[in-house]
Scaffold this active site. Sequence first.
Site, PDB file in Angstrom:
ATOM      1  N   GLY A 157       0.823  -1.203   0.000  1.00  0.00           N
ATOM      2  CA  GLY A 157       0.000   0.000   0.000  1.00  0.00           C
ATOM      3  C   GLY A 157       0.855   1.250   0.000  1.00  0.00           C
ATOM      4  CB  THR A 201       3.709   0.212   6.581  1.00  0.00           C
ATOM      5  OG1 THR A 201       2.348  -0.095   6.837  1.00  0.00           O
ATOM      6  CG2 THR A 201       4.494   0.059   7.858  1.00  0.00           C
ATOM      7  CB  ILE A 202      -0.167   4.410   6.618  1.00  0.00           C
ATOM      8  CG1 ILE A 202      -1.137   3.305   6.215  1.00  0.00           C
ATOM      9  CG2 ILE A 202       0.235   5.250   5.420  1.00  0.00           C
ATOM     10  CD1 ILE A 202      -2.482   3.817   5.702  1.00  0.00           C
ATOM     11  CG  ASP A 203      -1.057  -0.707   8.219  1.00  0.00           C
ATOM     12  OD1 ASP A 203      -2.112  -0.086   8.403  1.00  0.00           O
ATOM     13  OD2 ASP A 203      -0.862  -1.453   7.249  1.00  0.00           O
ATOM     14  N   GLY A 220      -6.209  -0.564   9.650  1.00  0.00           N
ATOM     15  CA  GLY A 220      -5.470  -1.260  10.694  1.00  0.00           C
ATOM     16  C   GLY A 220      -5.988  -2.673  10.833  1.00  0.00           C
ATOM     17  NE  ARG A 221      -4.836  -7.381   6.768  1.00  0.00           N
ATOM     18  CZ  ARG A 221      -5.908  -7.711   6.041  1.00  0.00           C
ATOM     19  NH1 ARG A 221      -6.731  -8.658   6.482  1.00  0.00           N
ATOM     20  NH2 ARG A 221      -6.151  -7.127   4.892  1.00  0.00           N
ATOM     21  CD  GLU A 274      -8.655  -1.917   7.466  1.00  0.00           C
ATOM     22  OE1 GLU A 274      -9.414  -1.487   6.571  1.00  0.00           O
ATOM     23  OE2 GLU A 274      -7.453  -2.183   7.267  1.00  0.00           O
ATOM     24  CG  LEU A 283     -10.177   9.768   1.456  1.00  0.00           C
ATOM     25  CD1 LEU A 283     -11.402  10.345   2.145  1.00  0.00           C
ATOM     26  CD2 LEU A 283      -9.789  10.604   0.256  1.00  0.00           C
TER      27      LEU A 283
END
Length: 411
Positions: A12, A143-145, A190-191, A246, A301
Amino acid sequence: MAKNAIVGQSGGPTSVINASLAGVFESCKSRGAGKVYGMLHGVAGLLERRVCVLDDKLHGALDIELLKRTPSSYLGSCRYKLPDWHTPEGEAVYQKLFAILQELEIGYFFYIGGNDSMDTIGKLADYGAHIGSEIRFMGVPKTIDNDLMVTDHTPGYGSAAKYIGVVMKEIIRDATVYGTKYVTIVEIMGRNAGWLTSAAALAKAEDCEGVDMICLPEVPFNVDHFVEKVERMQKAKPSIVIAVSEGVKLEDGRYVCELADDVHAVDAFGHKALTGTARFLANTVARRLDTKTRCIELSTLQRCAGHLTSRTDITEAYQVGGAAAKAAFEGHTGEMVALDRISNAPYQCGTSLHPICEVANLEKKVPLEWVNADHTAMTQDFIDYAMPLIQAELTPIYVEGLPHHIYLPEA
């Protein structure tokens, strides 16, 4: 004759991933690389010999500045899982890849990405060692995570956290205008790690009351208890704003979104696509309580908001790209650059190198001691951690009122 370098972007995208690309490119050129190639759509594109020469695409300082300020992946991305090279079928893929790298006279290979991308670097470095290749493979974190191990934080997270903090403040202002009973549930990426959802806590300040509840994947989720909390909160104030990951899960391990009727596809790495968590919870609350609800899904976004890029984030993204190139030219391989926080006040951060095996296929979770006892808010420890990462802005270059980007039509 100088060896060439090649760089790819995977997974991503973020709003600062191209700053890391700029860091790799400029650092390689300053250290005497022949050509710097770009993989179009990562390793998947490389297997199809889809590459470009970045020297021919980036002309001078203005292009570099545009690249830094352009969100998403300039070279295109992929979610391609390299097979196990210990099988005949798998080794054939590596033989093809290394033949292409030999044709391009590559001496330095850089991959900008998260957990799965580091898995790719680890496999390539292992196979390279197996066949005696001199190519040096380096991982550049992205990673944004914010779930990569060994690094204090990941480039991309600061800007995404900044976007979430800003948007949550604006949603809170909008949600309170009528003074009537309303529940707004905002779904944030966020998994398995709740770093992004935790950033909703940044909205609270002297000019904003902040969100009323934060739900993270690290804390087992109970739908009945959630509805009961909402009911209690609405007795104190009619308008409630909730941030939910999420990937929140029930005690039995199922994602909450799986309780809805949505179809969830699976990618090459076996990750189930998550969507519909906020919609399911909003519908559940509306059925059980006498209140209006709405759901908001921030979706992509969060990762492409180049107009809200954190200057701290973009500077560090460029820094880790340059550090990876420096390490490769000094002989390092099979490693990832990490960010090491030195202090919070003043904020200072350096870099270090770590073996890929300490990163690939592992996840860093939000420490539970950074969540309050009621599992509804973040503690001051998280605020102190995240606040330095969102500081300052790097304004886009505007043309006719809109941000100007640089892009590759073929990517």
